[in-house]
Design a protein around this motif. Structure first.
Motif, short mmCIF file in Angstrom:
data_model
loop_
_atom_site.label_atom_id
_atom_site.label_comp_id
_atom_site.label_asym_id
_atom_site.label_seq_id
_atom_site.Cartn_x
_atom_site.Cartn_y
_atom_site.Cartn_z
N PHE A 75 2.44 70.39 9.28
CA PHE A 75 1.88 69.05 9.40
C PHE A 75 0.36 69.15 9.27
O PHE A 75 -0.19 70.25 9.28
CB PHE A 75 2.25 68.43 10.76
CG PHE A 75 3.72 68.30 10.98
CD1 PHE A 75 4.41 67.20 10.51
CD2 PHE A 75 4.42 69.29 11.67
CE1 PHE A 75 5.78 67.08 10.72
CE2 PHE A 75 5.79 69.18 11.89
CZ PHE A 75 6.47 68.08 11.41
N ALA A 76 -0.34 68.05 9.21
CA ALA A 76 -1.80 68.07 9.09
C ALA A 76 -2.46 68.68 10.32
O ALA A 76 -3.46 69.39 10.20
CB ALA A 76 -2.33 66.66 8.86
N SER A 77 -1.91 68.45 11.51
CA SER A 77 -2.57 68.89 12.74
C SER A 77 -1.94 70.12 13.39
O SER A 77 -2.51 70.69 14.30
CB SER A 77 -2.58 67.75 13.76
OG SER A 77 -1.25 67.40 14.09
N GLN A 78 -0.75 70.51 12.95
CA GLN A 78 -0.08 71.66 13.57
C GLN A 78 0.99 72.22 12.64
O GLN A 78 1.44 71.55 11.72
CB GLN A 78 0.55 71.28 14.90
CG GLN A 78 1.72 70.32 14.76
CD GLN A 78 2.29 69.92 16.10
OE1 GLN A 78 1.63 70.02 17.13
NE2 GLN A 78 3.52 69.45 16.12
N GLU A 98 10.05 72.59 0.57
CA GLU A 98 10.36 71.18 0.39
C GLU A 98 9.17 70.36 0.89
O GLU A 98 8.61 70.67 1.93
CB GLU A 98 11.60 70.79 1.18
CG GLU A 98 12.84 71.57 0.78
CD GLU A 98 14.00 71.28 1.71
OE1 GLU A 98 14.39 70.10 1.81
OE2 GLU A 98 14.47 72.23 2.34
N HIS A 99 8.81 69.34 0.14
CA HIS A 99 7.73 68.45 0.55
C HIS A 99 8.34 67.17 1.10
O HIS A 99 8.94 66.39 0.37
CB HIS A 99 6.79 68.16 -0.63
CG HIS A 99 6.12 69.38 -1.15
ND1 HIS A 99 5.17 70.07 -0.43
CD2 HIS A 99 6.28 70.06 -2.30
CE1 HIS A 99 4.75 71.11 -1.13
NE2 HIS A 99 5.42 71.14 -2.26
N GLU A 100 8.21 66.99 2.40
CA GLU A 100 8.69 65.79 3.09
C GLU A 100 7.55 64.77 3.14
O GLU A 100 6.44 65.05 2.70
CB GLU A 100 9.15 66.15 4.50
CG GLU A 100 10.23 67.21 4.56
CD GLU A 100 11.57 66.72 4.05
OE1 GLU A 100 11.81 65.50 4.12
OE2 GLU A 100 12.36 67.56 3.58
N PHE A 101 7.83 63.61 3.73
CA PHE A 101 6.83 62.55 3.83
C PHE A 101 5.58 63.00 4.56
O PHE A 101 4.46 62.79 4.12
CB PHE A 101 7.44 61.33 4.52
CG PHE A 101 6.44 60.26 4.83
CD1 PHE A 101 5.90 59.47 3.82
CD2 PHE A 101 6.00 60.04 6.13
CE1 PHE A 101 4.97 58.49 4.09
CE2 PHE A 101 5.07 59.07 6.42
CZ PHE A 101 4.56 58.29 5.40
N ASP A 102 5.75 63.67 5.72
CA ASP A 102 4.61 64.04 6.55
C ASP A 102 4.44 65.54 6.76
O ASP A 102 3.61 65.97 7.55
CB ASP A 102 4.69 63.34 7.90
CG ASP A 102 5.92 63.74 8.69
OD1 ASP A 102 6.84 64.33 8.10
OD2 ASP A 102 5.97 63.45 9.90
N ALA A 103 5.24 66.35 6.05
CA ALA A 103 5.16 67.80 6.26
C ALA A 103 5.67 68.55 5.04
O ALA A 103 6.43 68.02 4.25
CB ALA A 103 5.98 68.21 7.47
#
Length: 76
Positions: free
Chosen positions: A32-35, A5-10
Motif C-alpha cells: 500500500f502507499a503507507s505500509q 497483481e495490481h489491485e485498486f489500492d495495492a
C-alpha cells in the motif's frame, strides 16, 4: 514462482515455494502507499501470520539483502 497483481489500492505479490520438500506456505506481500504487509498461513495455529513494514523498512530490507555483515544507517 511468483505472481504480481495490481489491485485498486495495492500491489499484491505472491511467492510460491517450489522445489524439494519440505515446502513452505505461500507468502503474500500487499504493498500500500503507507505500509507493506507480509502474510503467510501458519498450519500449526490455523491462522495467517502478518508482519507490517513501513516503506522505509522495506527499502532497508531490500538493501540489506545485498550488503555484507555490519551496521548501516540509510539516508532519509
Amino acid at each position: 514462482m511468483f505472481t504480481i497483481e495490481h489491485e485498486f489500492d495495492a500491489t499484491v505479490i505472491t511467492l510460491v515455494d517450489e522445489g524439494g520438500s519440505p515446502l513452505q506456505e505461500d507468502v503474500i506481500l500487499n504493498a500500500f502507499a503507507s505500509q507493506i504487509t507480509i502474510e503467510q498461513w501458519d498450519s500449526k495455529t490455523d491462522e495467517v501470520r502478518r508482519i507490517t513494514l513501513s516503506p522505509n523498512q522495506l527499502r532497508d530490507l531490500a538493501a540489506a539483502l545485498n550488503l555484507p555483515e555490519g551496521t548501516y544507517h540509510s539516508a532519509p
